[in-house]
Design an enzyme around this catalytic site. Sequence first.
Site, mmCIF file in Angstrom:
data_model
loop_
_atom_site.group_PDB
_atom_site.id
_atom_site.type_symbol
_atom_site.label_atom_id
_atom_site.label_comp_id
_atom_site.label_asym_id
_atom_site.label_seq_id
_atom_site.Cartn_x
_atom_site.Cartn_y
_atom_site.Cartn_z
ATOM 1 N NE ARG A 87 -4.374 0.042 2.241
ATOM 2 C CZ ARG A 87 -5.360 -0.849 2.324
ATOM 3 N NH1 ARG A 87 -5.113 -2.133 2.302
ATOM 4 N NH2 ARG A 87 -6.587 -0.434 2.435
ATOM 5 N NE ARG A 126 -16.866 -3.142 3.428
ATOM 6 C CZ ARG A 126 -15.590 -2.949 3.137
ATOM 7 N NH1 ARG A 126 -15.008 -3.675 2.195
ATOM 8 N NH2 ARG A 126 -14.908 -2.008 3.752
ATOM 9 N NE ARG A 159 -13.698 -2.837 6.939
ATOM 10 C CZ ARG A 159 -12.848 -2.891 5.904
ATOM 11 N NH1 ARG A 159 -12.837 -3.964 5.112
ATOM 12 N NH2 ARG A 159 -12.041 -1.895 5.661
ATOM 13 N NE ARG A 170 -11.121 2.538 4.508
ATOM 14 C CZ ARG A 170 -12.235 1.793 4.437
ATOM 15 N NH1 ARG A 170 -13.300 2.128 5.152
ATOM 16 N NH2 ARG A 170 -12.274 0.725 3.683
HETATM 17 P P1 AP5 Z 1 -15.214 -5.007 -1.268
HETATM 18 O O1 AP5 Z 1 -14.945 -6.148 -2.191
HETATM 19 O O2 AP5 Z 1 -15.360 -5.326 0.171
HETATM 20 O O3 AP5 Z 1 -14.149 -3.840 -1.512
HETATM 21 P P2 AP5 Z 1 -12.612 -3.706 -1.173
HETATM 22 O O4 AP5 Z 1 -11.953 -3.110 -2.354
HETATM 23 O O5 AP5 Z 1 -12.070 -5.006 -0.663
HETATM 24 O O6 AP5 Z 1 -12.707 -2.607 -0.041
HETATM 25 P P3 AP5 Z 1 -12.042 -2.503 1.408
HETATM 26 O O7 AP5 Z 1 -12.761 -1.396 2.129
HETATM 27 O O8 AP5 Z 1 -12.013 -3.824 2.108
HETATM 28 O O9 AP5 Z 1 -10.634 -2.063 1.043
HETATM 29 P P4 AP5 Z 1 -9.688 -1.293 1.901
HETATM 30 O O10 AP5 Z 1 -8.502 -1.443 1.041
HETATM 31 O O11 AP5 Z 1 -9.992 0.078 2.284
HETATM 32 O O12 AP5 Z 1 -9.754 -2.047 3.328
HETATM 33 P P5 AP5 Z 1 -8.796 -3.099 4.019
HETATM 34 O O13 AP5 Z 1 -9.646 -4.019 4.778
HETATM 35 O O14 AP5 Z 1 -7.795 -3.646 3.075
HETATM 36 O O15 AP5 Z 1 -16.521 -4.261 -1.797
HETATM 37 C C1 AP5 Z 1 -17.024 -3.124 -1.116
HETATM 38 C C2 AP5 Z 1 -18.565 -3.119 -1.179
HETATM 39 O O16 AP5 Z 1 -18.974 -2.950 -2.538
HETATM 40 C C3 AP5 Z 1 -19.206 -4.441 -0.698
HETATM 41 O O17 AP5 Z 1 -20.388 -4.118 -0.051
HETATM 42 C C4 AP5 Z 1 -19.489 -5.208 -2.006
HETATM 43 O O18 AP5 Z 1 -20.586 -6.085 -1.893
HETATM 44 C C5 AP5 Z 1 -19.776 -4.053 -2.982
HETATM 45 N N1 AP5 Z 1 -19.354 -4.342 -4.356
HETATM 46 C C6 AP5 Z 1 -18.257 -5.022 -4.787
HETATM 47 N N2 AP5 Z 1 -18.211 -5.058 -6.129
HETATM 48 C C7 AP5 Z 1 -19.296 -4.357 -6.567
HETATM 49 C C8 AP5 Z 1 -19.802 -4.037 -7.860
HETATM 50 N N3 AP5 Z 1 -19.196 -4.435 -8.987
HETATM 51 N N4 AP5 Z 1 -20.945 -3.311 -7.927
HETATM 52 C C9 AP5 Z 1 -21.586 -2.896 -6.791
HETATM 53 N N5 AP5 Z 1 -21.150 -3.185 -5.542
HETATM 54 C C10 AP5 Z 1 -20.014 -3.899 -5.423
HETATM 55 O O19 AP5 Z 1 -7.959 -2.161 5.023
HETATM 56 C C11 AP5 Z 1 -8.581 -1.545 6.141
HETATM 57 C C12 AP5 Z 1 -7.547 -0.719 6.908
HETATM 58 O O20 AP5 Z 1 -6.475 -1.580 7.388
HETATM 59 C C13 AP5 Z 1 -6.827 0.370 6.115
HETATM 60 O O21 AP5 Z 1 -7.576 1.568 6.054
HETATM 61 C C14 AP5 Z 1 -5.525 0.531 6.920
HETATM 62 O O22 AP5 Z 1 -5.742 1.259 8.085
HETATM 63 C C15 AP5 Z 1 -5.211 -0.905 7.331
HETATM 64 N N6 AP5 Z 1 -4.356 -1.600 6.360
HETATM 65 C C16 AP5 Z 1 -4.687 -2.685 5.594
HETATM 66 N N7 AP5 Z 1 -3.655 -3.042 4.805
HETATM 67 C C17 AP5 Z 1 -2.647 -2.172 5.076
HETATM 68 C C18 AP5 Z 1 -1.324 -2.025 4.572
HETATM 69 N N8 AP5 Z 1 -0.841 -2.839 3.609
HETATM 70 N N9 AP5 Z 1 -0.560 -1.011 5.040
HETATM 71 C C19 AP5 Z 1 -1.025 -0.182 6.014
HETATM 72 N N10 AP5 Z 1 -2.278 -0.262 6.536
HETATM 73 C C20 AP5 Z 1 -3.075 -1.257 6.072
#
Ligand code: AP5
Length: 217
Positions: A87, A126, A159, A170
């Site tokens: 990231r 979501r 969440r 974000r």
């Molecule tokens: P979904 O598939 O859940 O989307 P996503 O891209 O996985 O979104 P996230 O919010 O999980 O990503 P993120 O990167 O912010 O969070 P993460 O958990 O990695 O889909 C979203 C919604 O849309 C769902 O309701 C789904 O049903 C719907 N949907 C999907 N496709 C669709 C379509 N085609 N049409 C309509 N609806 C649709 O990270 C969380 C936190 O963890 C970060 O903010 C950070 O604080 C920390 N973190 C995680 N990884 C790191 C890292 N590598 N470095 C530092 N901090 C980190």
Amino acid sequence: MNLIFLGPPGAGKGTQAQRLCWDFGMAQISTGDLLRSHIAKKTAIGIEADKYINEGNLVPDDLIIGMIREELAYAEKTGFLLDGFPRTVPQAIELDNMITSMGIKIDAVLVLEVPGDELVARLTARRTCPTCGKSYHLIFNPPAKEGKCDIEGSDLFQRKDDNEETVTKRQQIYENQTKPIINYYKGKNLAHTINGVGKMDKIYSSIKTLLNEAVKN
Ligand code: AP5
């Protein structure tokens, strides 16, 4: 296959990654899910990460890299899909060091593109299963029975970081800190852009077509 999924929060990385991993037998390594599991278990990593996640900030690189190193070692045999990592550019460089020392490579980096206004609508509605991690959307992808996971029957939850204010933060962090990685992987001829707007099945088909081509070349 070893893949990376990039894209803004709500782009559908988790939704598409879970399906790809079920179909191809790769391990899904989601740093967001790993961190949430640490938070639930109140580990040292979880206690440290919690405050960053709730405010929509990135967790410090050293903490994330230590966590990933362990996961990659487990997933080396099956192949893996990295969802939410790297990231930042330092994370991408450290990933290169890790896979080089393991004697493996990344086959493709998939970049899901979705405009900002749609992302907010997706994330604020979501709902997620605490048992299997499957994510739903109240309108676009509702569960068969209200509030329950189709697979596990568990109560779905929202969440803490899926409120409008945190989602906007974000998104800004994605623009400033994560987007530069796309150029990093373009420089290695690994980045492939996918339109993430439209029916989930259609997006999944585009990903599969693209992967077939990428792996052939
Ligand atoms: P979904 O598939 O859940 O989307 P996503 O891209 O996985 O979104 P996230 O919010 O999980 O990503 P993120 O990167 O912010 O969070 P993460 O958990 O990695 O889909 C979203 C919604 O849309 C769902 O309701 C789904 O049903 C719907 N949907 C999907 N496709 C669709 C379509 N085609 N049409 C309509 N609806 C649709 O990270 C969380 C936190 O963890 C970060 O903010 C950070 O604080 C920390 N973190 C995680 N990884 C790191 C890292 N590598 N470095 C530092 N901090 C980190």
